[in-house]
Design an enzyme around this catalytic site. Structure first.
Site, PDB file in Angstrom:
ATOM      1  CB  SER A 143     123.258  40.497  67.681  1.00 48.28           C
ATOM      2  OG  SER A 143     122.001  39.945  67.952  1.00 48.28           O
ATOM      3  CD  GLU A 144     122.833  35.563  70.941  1.00 49.37           C
ATOM      4  OE1 GLU A 144     122.961  36.807  70.886  1.00 49.37           O
ATOM      5  OE2 GLU A 144     122.010  34.986  71.663  1.00 49.37           O
ATOM      6  CG  ASN A 145     120.561  38.102  65.022  1.00 50.59           C
ATOM      7  OD1 ASN A 145     121.216  38.548  65.966  1.00 50.59           O
ATOM      8  ND2 ASN A 145     119.660  38.812  64.405  1.00 50.59           N
TER       9      ASN A 145
END
Lengths: 221, 248, 221, 248
Positions: C48-50
């Site tokens: 996940s990008e975060n």
């Protein structure tokens, strides 16, 4: 002429430049000795290229030696509260990103403009560049600690460096075994002389003309 | 089930081909050099390799040979890239710290250089680390201050940003990365010990194939998710010193 | 015409593309549903990008919700053994460095060359680009999951995208509510049709001419 | 003795000047937004700010005002950069996720844009993260694939490496970084919790002054040296939610 300072005394003089809270990186040789002379009541954080921030003094006994805790000079050091580890990419983000307050390196030659040469002796190619170049370019302040002259008594502080440069116009202060010299826009300013050394004696072993600081004093050691 | 563990160092390096570009972790005389993988590569005998590492290391002519003279102790079971160099497997060495070649005290590394049997590309340590990181991060090139106005960047492109001169440096593309960690799990998560993280952490994920040598394997979940130093995505294969088929 | 597939079924079909050991990044919307349909006997690592790798399914109850564990769509997810956390710079090193094996994104338009438009509806400036552009450029394989047509039944698979591109020539596979279409150098290849849908019906809702796969089949669900 | 702890959030942001460029950590509705620092900056009232963050956030007109309508819960004591935007303190917003401006459902953010009271620079999230990291690492510019051939990089320099087109992107220079961490020590070492690390970890150290808001302070040495997420060198000031003068 009076006696020249030994390595330990030069390191002691350099360490007086350490201010509370500074992050300091120490090069190979004499600079590493500075960890032993941190002024009392000051806390200094040492950074090492190989991925450590906040390490302590060098290990004194074999029992203290840990193969997973060395500084960039390959010396065993001891741990410290507040220390942390990281990889080489992060380490050089710190160095190249301008986060190192002060770096102390050895030098082969320093020019009157503050150019530094410290990684290649002609005839000893390819030379050992290590992390010195990144530090010379990246540190906010750079102190060079070195003997004032070569073994043949030739000046190492020159009008122009003759060896390959580490970085141009990077040196802020030079601490030698006979003097403390500041690099300024006007030229090299002689700030301190070692005990017993005269201005004339220091000038004689220095190629560029030195500006004498109005508050010139003997090194307090 | 995902399981990146190989039961043999020899198998883990079996596809290293002649002419490969290989990143090797480690720094100075510290532990944190993938010594078992290096010896497997010695046994494999792949030739014409390009070695990318902080330096050629101390080296010795063969595993088990006496360590080279020097003031320093070596970690247990230690070998570095110098083993491959002295075995004639390396034709190019990209590094920051080859050591000074001293007249009368010529190391095997400097002897090979002098005889023209090996080339060296000298790279400032931070530029080396950043070029490796760039390869990992998909950045083909970046500008850096380091080296501007010195011989080290002769012939390289420069460009002025806000009045200062910077040098264009390129990603260090490589085929294999050999790294040494402390613990690993079957997904490939890694943790290191102290300053042995050094180039290992930077190189993991920076080559097409990353092979990690760990002291021991732990169960998935044993490494705390906040404390993983190298995320599993960067590791393709693991070998464990404790559980491998080969001894040191 | 037969019924169109619902979101869950499309997600199920997409998830069949997940191979054991793949690192998969899921975009906002339908893609996030894929976590519920991982084929048995396969282990898939979600990124996940975060700043998370290896998280589990979405949280089902309020008790499972942790404000420190969300995916890039802002949904609460649950932890997983093998998971790890990192910052945004590291996260996009993974994405832009080509380390993501497969990315599943929603789409507004896909062209026959595999161009993708998915971040800006004209008139709704400035648009929400998020991490989609980095993913479209960086992932090794890109699947677009979307309804085959707009609400007005206009084709979304076009000869040329009319909306601002996310990335040119980035799409590998399109899974819609009526078909599975592969992007190849020769053009768009119709691989599967949804149960009850004919080739002609799919073609009619698709602007570019479809190449019919020799092994064309009904979607196995 | 080194002690970077401030006993007041207001004091920690007292020198934020009109026109400053400010990085603000956080991502989406998660915790991990420096909410107390943001409220201190609201009280301070500095104007004409450039905000750099993943997005403008949900925002609300004033601290204590009801949270905006939406399907999601908010973390306790939550505020994001949207508070400063709605207070008219921001004239430029650099972000990846401004949200779609929907006709008839115009957010205060989009209203300000439409009225020309604020400008927005839209940056792909990865390019944003890398530009922030470049500022931290002393890299003035780098090349990236993201955006090549799209409107987002219109007017930017491009260059072909090995047959593919890349875009030149520049470091994101900033005056202050406001980041939220879980625990900190007096040197400035930080650890985070889960996905609340996000842009906080990337931004710490990327501005001239980094101010960290932590849940609590711990004794030096309590954070394990292998597990430090943000090394102390990147942090100039800390404030603790637990021990600060101001309440939420």
């Amino acid at each position: 002429m009076a006696e020249r300072l030994d390595e330990q005394t030069m390191a002691l003089r350099v360490a007086r430049e350490f201010q509370n809270g500074m992050v300091v990186n120490l090069g190979v040789g004499t600079p590493t000795l500075c960890t032993n002379y941190i002024p009392e009541d000051r806390e200094v954080i040492f950074q090492s290229e190989n991925g450590c921030l906040g390490y302590g003094r060098t290990a004194q006994t074999e029992a203290e030696q840990d193969f997973n805790l060395i500084n960039a000079s390959g010396q065993f050091v001891i741990g410290n509260k507040g220390m942390c580890f990281f990889d080489h990419a992060e380490s050089f983000s710190m160095i190249r990103g301008g986060h190192i307050d002060l770096c102390v390196l050895g030098g082969l030659q320093v020019s009157e403009k503050g150019d530094l040469a410290n990684w290649l002796i002609p005839g000893r190619e390819p030379g050992s560049i290590g992390g010195a170049m990144d530090l010379a370019f990246g540190a906010a302040k750079l102190i060079i600690v070195m003997t004032h002259t070569t073994r043949d008594n030739e000046p190492k502080i020159l009008k122009q460096c003759t060896y390959a440069l580490t970085a141009p116009r990077c040196v802020d202060l030079v601490v030698t075994d006979i003097a403390v010299i500041e690099v300024t826009d006007r030229g090299l300013v002689l700030k301190e002389t070692a005990p017993g050394w005269t201005v004339g004696e220091v000038q004689k072993l220095t190629e560029p003309k030195l500006i004498i600081a109005p508050d010139l004093k003997a090194m307090a050691l | 089930m995902i399981n990146k563990l190989y039961d043999s160092f020899d198998k883990a390096v079996a596809d290293v081909f002649d002419g490969a570009v290989i990143l090797i972790g480690g720094f100075g005389p510290a532990d944190g050099c993938p010594s078992y993988l290096i010896r497997a590569l010695y046994r494999k005998g792949a030739k014409n390799l390009t070695l990318v590492s902080n330096g050629p290391g101390r080296g010795r002519p063969a595993p088990g040979a006496p360590a080279p003279p020097g003031p320093r102790r070596s970690p247990p079971n230690y070998d570095d890239g110098g083993l491959l160099i002295q075995n004639g497997q390396v034709t190019k060495c990209i590094c920051a710290f080859p050591g000074q070649g001293r007249p009368g005290m010529m190391s095997p590394f400097h002897k090979l250089l002098t005889e023209g049997k090996m080339a060296v590309e000298l790279v400032p340590q931070g530029t080396l680390a950043e070029r490796i990181r760039a390869a990992k991060a998909g950045i083909p090139a970046f500008y850096t201050l380091t080296g501007a106005g010195t011989v080290i960047t002769k012939g390289k492109e420069t460009r002025v940003f806000e009045g200062r001169e910077y040098v264009l440096e390129h990603a260090m593309k490589a085929d294999f990365a050999l790294v040494r960690a402390h613990k690993g799990d079957r997904w490939g998560n890694l943790v290191y010990q102290g300053t042995s993280r050094n180039f290992n952490g930077a190189m993991a994920g920076a080559a097409k194939v990353t092979i990690a040598e760990v002291d021991e394997m732990v169960e998935l979940g044993e490494i705390h998710p906040e404390a993983v130093a190298t995320p599993s995505i960067y590791v393709n294969r693991l070998c464990s010193r404790k559980d491998s088929r080969e001894g040191p």
